[in-house]
Write a protein that holds these residues in place. Structure first.
Motif, short mmCIF file in Angstrom:
data_model
loop_
_atom_site.label_atom_id
_atom_site.label_comp_id
_atom_site.label_asym_id
_atom_site.label_seq_id
_atom_site.Cartn_x
_atom_site.Cartn_y
_atom_site.Cartn_z
N GLY A 109 0.86 -1.19 0.00
CA GLY A 109 0.00 0.00 0.00
C GLY A 109 0.89 1.23 0.00
N VAL A 110 0.73 2.11 -0.98
CA VAL A 110 1.66 3.22 -1.19
C VAL A 110 0.94 4.56 -1.00
CG1 VAL A 110 3.28 4.30 -2.79
CG2 VAL A 110 2.97 1.82 -2.82
N TYR A 111 1.64 5.48 -0.34
CA TYR A 111 1.18 6.86 -0.19
C TYR A 111 2.14 7.77 -0.93
CZ TYR A 111 -1.83 5.13 3.57
OH TYR A 111 -2.78 4.45 4.29
N ALA A 112 1.60 8.79 -1.59
CA ALA A 112 2.44 9.77 -2.28
C ALA A 112 1.89 11.16 -1.98
CB ALA A 112 2.45 9.52 -3.78
N ASP A 113 2.77 12.05 -1.54
CA ASP A 113 2.41 13.45 -1.27
C ASP A 113 3.09 14.34 -2.29
OD1 ASP A 113 0.98 12.60 0.87
OD2 ASP A 113 2.43 13.25 2.39
N THR A 134 1.33 24.68 -4.67
CA THR A 134 1.10 24.36 -3.26
C THR A 134 2.06 25.07 -2.32
OG1 THR A 134 2.58 22.44 -3.26
CG2 THR A 134 0.28 22.07 -3.93
N GLY A 135 3.12 25.70 -2.86
CA GLY A 135 4.11 26.35 -2.02
C GLY A 135 4.81 25.33 -1.14
N SER A 136 4.85 25.62 0.16
CA SER A 136 5.51 24.70 1.10
C SER A 136 4.56 23.65 1.64
CB SER A 136 6.09 25.50 2.27
OG SER A 136 5.06 26.20 2.95
N VAL A 137 3.31 23.65 1.19
CA VAL A 137 2.31 22.72 1.68
C VAL A 137 2.31 21.45 0.83
CG1 VAL A 137 -0.16 22.38 2.11
CG2 VAL A 137 0.90 24.62 2.53
N TYR A 138 2.22 20.31 1.50
CA TYR A 138 2.13 19.04 0.78
C TYR A 138 0.66 18.63 0.65
CZ TYR A 138 7.14 18.32 1.35
OH TYR A 138 8.51 18.44 1.30
N GLN A 139 0.32 18.11 -0.51
CA GLN A 139 -1.03 17.60 -0.75
C GLN A 139 -0.95 16.11 -1.08
OE1 GLN A 139 -2.77 19.97 -3.86
NE2 GLN A 139 -3.11 21.74 -2.54
N ALA A 140 -1.98 15.37 -0.66
CA ALA A 140 -2.02 13.94 -0.97
C ALA A 140 -2.19 13.76 -2.48
CB ALA A 140 -3.15 13.28 -0.22
N TYR A 141 -1.25 13.06 -3.09
CA TYR A 141 -1.33 12.77 -4.53
C TYR A 141 -2.12 11.49 -4.75
CZ TYR A 141 0.38 12.72 -9.37
OH TYR A 141 0.46 12.73 -10.74
N PHE A 142 -1.83 10.46 -3.94
CA PHE A 142 -2.70 9.30 -3.80
C PHE A 142 -2.40 8.66 -2.45
CE2 PHE A 142 0.81 7.83 -6.63
CZ PHE A 142 1.37 6.84 -5.83
N ASP A 187 -1.49 9.22 9.87
CA ASP A 187 -1.37 9.72 11.23
C ASP A 187 -0.65 11.06 11.16
OD1 ASP A 187 -1.58 9.34 14.17
OD2 ASP A 187 0.60 9.42 14.04
N GLY A 188 -1.44 12.12 11.09
CA GLY A 188 -0.85 13.43 10.92
C GLY A 188 -0.28 13.60 9.52
N GLU A 189 0.64 14.56 9.38
CA GLU A 189 1.18 14.86 8.05
C GLU A 189 2.22 13.85 7.61
OE1 GLU A 189 3.76 18.29 5.70
OE2 GLU A 189 2.79 18.79 7.60
#
Length: 291
Positions: free
Chosen positions: A57-61, A67-75, A123-125
């Motif tokens: 199971g893979v997470y990508a931000d 987005t600047g310095s903010v990370y967004q969930a890519y998947f 769990d958090g960022e």
């Protein structure tokens, strides 16, 4: 007139020759995300052989200009499946590719295997949490692994697998016996008491730019139990070591009294039993093998 035509033709030939040297690169062409799973050699539990058909199971931000310095969930918690030498996006039993963004960077982190025994979430960022239930039968048990974070990955110019390094999240108990006398001993069973098969793990990545392994903390969610191995192991060679084949996986715990009971016979006599306190092994850490 003929001279002018000749000069014009020569100029056209030169122009054509110049054009033939120009190559155009299309940076917008889609590039599929491919991964490569590696089991870290510093782990004390057995190295998992990531065989054909294994999944994660893979997470990508994502972070980019918008987005600047903010990370967004890519998947999030998307299945990647081993197919040949590469791991690719997978859904409903077939190839379902994920592609890089044209610009910006991706941070990857993952766990394996992705299955019904594991319920994963964020769990958090910069962390994961998952609940896990181990099979009672050791032959049906499998380890769960978590990866380092792989940060700042950009779209490659050509197909390139991103290496994801994993560590083991559970404790492994390996039981061996040694015979030092002339009698024939039959080990009938071995029971390990003070074990847990269910737990919730919190996986924390301290810093996105620090690709060391995360810290893993477990909280057991079932009552203390025991694991029994019907060894059926005959010890008939003096001063020989025997591997019982126990190799039990358990949920890591702290401050829990643990013991081991062995039932055996000597030269075909009555059943005898002996219980050993495991003493200092009340604390069982993730990614550690205890013998």
């Amino acid at each position: 007139f003929m001279k002018k035509v000749f000069i014009g033709a020569a100029a056209m030939i030169i122009a054509l020759a110049s054009c033939s040297k120009i190559s155009v690169v299309n940076n917008d062409a889609p590039q599929e995300i491919g991964l490569k799973a590696i089991a870290g050699t510093m782990t004390k539990a057995p190295i998992t052989a990531f065989g054909e058909g294994t999944n994660m199971g893979v997470y990508a931000d994502y972070k980019g200009a918008a987005t600047g310095s903010v990370y967004q969930a890519y998947f999030a918690d998307f299945e990647f499946h081993k197919n040949g030498s590469s791991w690719a996006g997978w859904k409903d039993g077939s190839h379902s590719p994920k592609y890089y963004p044209v610009s910006g960077t991706l941070d990857f982190f993952a766990y394996s295997p992705k299955c019904t025994a594991i319920t994963a979430g964020r769990d958090g960022e910069t962390g994961l949490t998952f609940a896990y239930t181990l099979a009672d039968n050791k032959t049906n048990q499998y380890d769960v692994l978590v990866s380092q974070i792989r940060s700042g990955v950009t779209k490659p110019a050509s197909a390139t697998d991103v290496a994801i390094v994993f560590k083991h999240a559970l404790s492994l108990i390996d039981i061996n016996v040694k015979k030092t006398g002339s009698a024939t001993i039959l080990v009938k069973s071995i029971t390990l008491s003070g074990t847990n098969h269910k737990g919730t793990a919190t996986v924390v990545y301290a810093d996105r730019n620090d690709e060391r392994f995360p810290t893993i903390s477990w909280v057991a969610t079932d009552a203390l139990g025991s694991d029994s191995i019907n060894a059926g192991l005959t010890l008939d060679d003096d001063f020989s070591d025997y591997n019982t084949g126990a190799d039990l996986l358990v949920v890591p715990t702290t401050g829990v009294a643990k013991s081991m009971t062995i039932v055996y016979t000597i030269d075909g006599g009555i059943d005898l039993s002996h219980t050993f306190s495991l003493g200092d092994t009340g604390n069982w850490a993730p990614s550690t093998k205890y013998t």
